[in-house]
Design a protein around this motif. Structure first.
Motif, PDB file in Angstrom:
ATOM      1  N   TYR A 203     -34.440   6.896  32.471  1.00 44.65           N
ATOM      2  CA  TYR A 203     -33.868   7.713  31.408  1.00 44.65           C
ATOM      3  C   TYR A 203     -34.970   8.038  30.408  1.00 44.65           C
ATOM      4  O   TYR A 203     -35.777   7.168  30.042  1.00 44.65           O
ATOM      5  N   ALA A 204     -34.997   9.281  29.962  1.00 42.65           N
ATOM      6  CA  ALA A 204     -36.043   9.732  29.045  1.00 42.65           C
ATOM      7  C   ALA A 204     -35.436  10.077  27.694  1.00 42.65           C
ATOM      8  O   ALA A 204     -34.363  10.693  27.611  1.00 42.65           O
ATOM      9  N   LEU A 205     -36.132   9.704  26.653  1.00 44.41           N
ATOM     10  CA  LEU A 205     -35.630   9.885  25.295  1.00 44.41           C
ATOM     11  C   LEU A 205     -36.671  10.575  24.415  1.00 44.41           C
ATOM     12  O   LEU A 205     -37.853  10.231  24.456  1.00 44.41           O
ATOM     13  N   TYR A 206     -36.203  11.554  23.639  1.00 50.10           N
ATOM     14  CA  TYR A 206     -37.002  12.091  22.546  1.00 50.10           C
ATOM     15  C   TYR A 206     -36.655  11.269  21.304  1.00 50.10           C
ATOM     16  O   TYR A 206     -35.483  11.136  20.944  1.00 50.10           O
ATOM     17  N   THR A 207     -37.649  10.713  20.681  1.00 47.67           N
ATOM     18  CA  THR A 207     -37.433   9.811  19.552  1.00 47.67           C
ATOM     19  C   THR A 207     -38.021  10.416  18.276  1.00 47.67           C
ATOM     20  O   THR A 207     -38.657  11.467  18.299  1.00 47.67           O
ATOM     21  N   ARG A 208     -37.792   9.733  17.166  1.00 45.06           N
ATOM     22  CA  ARG A 208     -38.450  10.102  15.904  1.00 45.06           C
ATOM     23  C   ARG A 208     -38.757   8.808  15.154  1.00 45.06           C
ATOM     24  O   ARG A 208     -38.000   8.365  14.304  1.00 45.06           O
ATOM     25  N   PRO A 209     -39.899   8.176  15.508  1.00 39.83           N
ATOM     26  CA  PRO A 209     -40.250   6.911  14.853  1.00 39.83           C
ATOM     27  C   PRO A 209     -40.529   7.122  13.374  1.00 39.83           C
ATOM     28  O   PRO A 209     -41.104   8.124  12.971  1.00 39.83           O
ATOM     29  N   GLN A 210     -40.107   6.141  12.556  1.00 38.81           N
ATOM     30  CA  GLN A 210     -40.356   6.238  11.126  1.00 38.81           C
ATOM     31  C   GLN A 210     -40.438   4.840  10.530  1.00 38.81           C
ATOM     32  O   GLN A 210     -39.843   3.893  11.032  1.00 38.81           O
ATOM     33  N   ASP A 211     -41.158   4.749   9.415  1.00 30.76           N
ATOM     34  CA  ASP A 211     -41.376   3.456   8.775  1.00 30.76           C
ATOM     35  C   ASP A 211     -40.201   3.046   7.911  1.00 30.76           C
ATOM     36  O   ASP A 211     -39.906   1.866   7.758  1.00 30.76           O
ATOM     37  N   GLY A 212     -39.533   4.034   7.298  1.00 30.18           N
ATOM     38  CA  GLY A 212     -38.445   3.738   6.378  1.00 30.18           C
ATOM     39  C   GLY A 212     -37.247   4.614   6.642  1.00 30.18           C
ATOM     40  O   GLY A 212     -37.245   5.453   7.547  1.00 30.18           O
ATOM     41  N   PHE A 213     -36.212   4.439   5.822  1.00 32.75           N
ATOM     42  CA  PHE A 213     -34.957   5.158   6.035  1.00 32.75           C
ATOM     43  C   PHE A 213     -35.126   6.660   5.799  1.00 32.75           C
ATOM     44  O   PHE A 213     -34.581   7.476   6.522  1.00 32.75           O
ATOM     45  N   ILE A 214     -35.874   7.036   4.770  1.00 30.93           N
ATOM     46  CA  ILE A 214     -36.089   8.441   4.444  1.00 30.93           C
ATOM     47  C   ILE A 214     -37.468   8.904   4.893  1.00 30.93           C
ATOM     48  O   ILE A 214     -37.627   9.908   5.576  1.00 30.93           O
ATOM     49  N   SER A 215     -38.490   8.166   4.535  1.00 29.60           N
ATOM     50  CA  SER A 215     -39.867   8.570   4.825  1.00 29.60           C
ATOM     51  C   SER A 215     -40.272   8.126   6.220  1.00 29.60           C
ATOM     52  O   SER A 215     -39.968   7.007   6.651  1.00 29.60           O
ATOM     53  N   VAL A 216     -40.969   9.013   6.926  1.00 34.14           N
ATOM     54  CA  VAL A 216     -41.485   8.626   8.237  1.00 34.14           C
ATOM     55  C   VAL A 216     -42.766   7.816   8.105  1.00 34.14           C
ATOM     56  O   VAL A 216     -43.215   7.193   9.060  1.00 34.14           O
ATOM     57  N   GLY A 217     -43.385   7.843   6.926  1.00 37.32           N
ATOM     58  CA  GLY A 217     -44.613   7.091   6.725  1.00 37.32           C
ATOM     59  C   GLY A 217     -45.811   7.795   7.320  1.00 37.32           C
ATOM     60  O   GLY A 217     -45.849   9.022   7.443  1.00 37.32           O
ATOM     61  N   ALA A 218     -46.771   7.005   7.733  1.00 42.31           N
ATOM     62  CA  ALA A 218     -48.024   7.576   8.228  1.00 42.31           C
ATOM     63  C   ALA A 218     -47.865   8.212   9.593  1.00 42.31           C
ATOM     64  O   ALA A 218     -48.635   9.092   9.967  1.00 42.31           O
ATOM     65  N   GLY A 219     -46.891   7.769  10.378  1.00 39.85           N
ATOM     66  CA  GLY A 219     -46.715   8.294  11.729  1.00 39.85           C
ATOM     67  C   GLY A 219     -45.734   9.438  11.757  1.00 39.85           C
ATOM     68  O   GLY A 219     -45.794  10.365  10.969  1.00 39.85           O
ATOM     69  N   GLY A 220     -44.809   9.343  12.675  1.00 45.31           N
ATOM     70  CA  GLY A 220     -43.774  10.366  12.746  1.00 45.31           C
ATOM     71  C   GLY A 220     -44.092  11.444  13.751  1.00 45.31           C
ATOM     72  O   GLY A 220     -45.097  11.409  14.465  1.00 45.31           O
ATOM     73  N   GLY A 221     -43.229  12.439  13.782  1.00 48.54           N
ATOM     74  CA  GLY A 221     -43.300  13.466  14.801  1.00 48.54           C
ATOM     75  C   GLY A 221     -42.235  13.204  15.853  1.00 48.54           C
ATOM     76  O   GLY A 221     -41.520  12.203  15.822  1.00 48.54           O
ATOM     77  N   ILE A 222     -42.112  14.131  16.781  1.00 45.70           N
ATOM     78  CA  ILE A 222     -41.163  13.970  17.879  1.00 45.70           C
ATOM     79  C   ILE A 222     -41.821  13.126  18.953  1.00 45.70           C
ATOM     80  O   ILE A 222     -42.879  13.480  19.476  1.00 45.70           O
ATOM     81  N   GLY A 223     -41.201  11.991  19.274  1.00 44.69           N
ATOM     82  CA  GLY A 223     -41.767  11.083  20.258  1.00 44.69           C
ATOM     83  C   GLY A 223     -41.098  11.218  21.617  1.00 44.69           C
ATOM     84  O   GLY A 223     -40.144  11.972  21.812  1.00 44.69           O
ATOM     85  N   TRP A 224     -41.608  10.462  22.562  1.00 42.26           N
ATOM     86  CA  TRP A 224     -41.116  10.466  23.943  1.00 42.26           C
ATOM     87  C   TRP A 224     -41.265   9.065  24.503  1.00 42.26           C
ATOM     88  O   TRP A 224     -42.295   8.415  24.318  1.00 42.26           O
TER      89      TRP A 224
END
Length: 393
Positions: A203-224
């Motif tokens: 199963y493949a997932l598009y994710t959106r990693p983030q450091d906090g509830f509102i802010s994605v922090g230093a990372g972010g973007g559409i993940g896989w």
């Protein structure tokens, strides 16, 4: 007016609202057409959810359960109907899911009699919202959504929250099996979307990693990422498919919208992008395409936004926002793009697979500098001088 007459008047006015015809607006760009009226508002929700119609219990016919907004709907074409799983927010700020259906996808949306009864995990949800629907190759319809809970690591901050991906599946959109939340190793997760096909048996997932509830922090973007199963789903490694970019529409954050549409040119994606302004965050929608056999590889990405808030769409609970987590392709290859404005109401825009693929493949990319934008426009002006001469204009 008697109590009975008052009740009858409420139902007559509600029926008039539900059956109001919608009309397409003039096509402004040839890519899609907006429609005149919102397709769902708080006023569209069933009266039986909001009023107690017992004259003994409610002699003044007051609304008992206030509804604040209807927005951020998942979408699926199912049994010949256009189905939305709507985020309904009550006046108490708690969101829940409810199913609305339409015979044509643009008007006459009617909610099913009761909201979705979503089972809880051992750790109860404080709030659930923004479901993405995927009819997967395994035969289930999956609903992936945000489950919000209090951040127990910050007990003294009553605004501190944690967002994770809740998972449920169904075969009839009535009975939902709740599965364990998605496990990832990148902090919090929002806007997780299930790819409709298996990739290398997983199963493949598009994710959106983030450091906090509102802010994605230093990372972010559409993940896989990949998981062996959706029961106890776990993504051990995420790669970023589409990153944030300085001084672009997605400078602050971005996330996958609905599941992508399969075309002969690749997978067609709809996503949201966020940038900061002096008036606060601005949310817009954009389109990109990924490789047909490697859906994590971006092949085409038009510059700038696809849909941005206009007119009354800019006003609401969270202003200057458009957001989409649902679209539908019918058997005529017509595309119905369901988007919310300002966290308040639902709209529809219509296009075709052909138009959207043409837009995605042939629209110039972002050059990331003002000078290159001017060069791009000048090239088109020069090309059009000859094109207009050929047309005799």
């Amino acid at each position: 007016m008697t109590f009975k007459q008052h009740v009858a008047q409420l139902f007559a006015e509600h029926q008039t609202l539900l059956t109001t015809p919608n009309q397409p607006l003039a096509a402004a760009n040839g890519i899609y057409r907006r429609w005149q009226h919102p397709i769902l508002t708080a006023a569209h929700t069933p009266l039986s959810w909001r009023y107690d119609f017992s004259e003994q219990r409610n002699p003044l016919l007051l609304e008992r359960n206030g509804i604040n907004a209807t927005f951020n709907s998942g979408a699926i074409y199912w049994q010949g109907k256009y189905i939305l799983v709507v985020r309904v927010e009550a006046n108490d700020r708690k969101s829940f899911f409810a199913v609305a259906e339409s015979p044509n996808g643009v008007d006459n949306f009617v909610f099913w009699p009761k909201p979705v009864t979503m089972p809880e995990t051992e750790q109860p949800d404080t709030n659930v919202y923004d479901m993405r629907l995927t009819a997967h190759a395994d035969g289930y319809i999956y609903g992936l959504f945000c489950t919000e809970r209090k951040d127990l690591n910050r007990p003294d901050d009553i605004s501190a929250a944690e967002a994770q991906c809740g998972i449920a599946r169904t075969k009839d959109l009535v009975n939902w099996e709740r599965l364990p939340d998605l496990i990832t190793y990148s902090g919090q997760q929002r806007n997780v979307v299930l790819h409709p096909e298996f990739i290398d048996g997983k199963y493949a997932l598009y994710t959106r990693p983030q450091d906090g509830f509102i802010s994605v922090g230093a990372g972010g973007g559409i993940g896989w990422g990949l998981t062996d199963s959706m029961v106890g789903a776990e993504v051990k490694q995420e790669v970023i498919v589409d990153p944030k970019v300085y001084h672009c529409i997605n400078e602050v954050k971005n996330g996958q919208g609905p599941a992508p549409i399969k075309t002969n040119k690749g997978w067609l994606h709809l996503a949201h992008a966020v940038r900061n302004t002096a008036a606060g965050l601005r949310y817009v929608l954009y389109v990109f395409m990924t490789d047909l056999h490697k859906p994590w590889l971006v092949t085409h990405k038009p510059a700038g936004h696809f849909i941005a808030p206009e007119g009354v769409e800019r006003v609401g609970d969270v202003s200057n926002v458009v957001f989409s987590n649902g679209w539908i392709v019918n058997d005529k290859n017509e595309v119905f793009i369901y988007y919310a404005s300002s966290d308040t109401r639902m709209h529809v825009a219509t296009s075709t697979v052909e138009q959207l693929v043409d837009y995605a493949v042939n629209t110039p990319v972002d050059g990331y500098r003002s000078a290159l934008t001017v060069q791009r426009i000048n090239r088109l002006v020069a090309d059009n001088e000859q094109a207009l001469r050929d047309l005799g204009l």
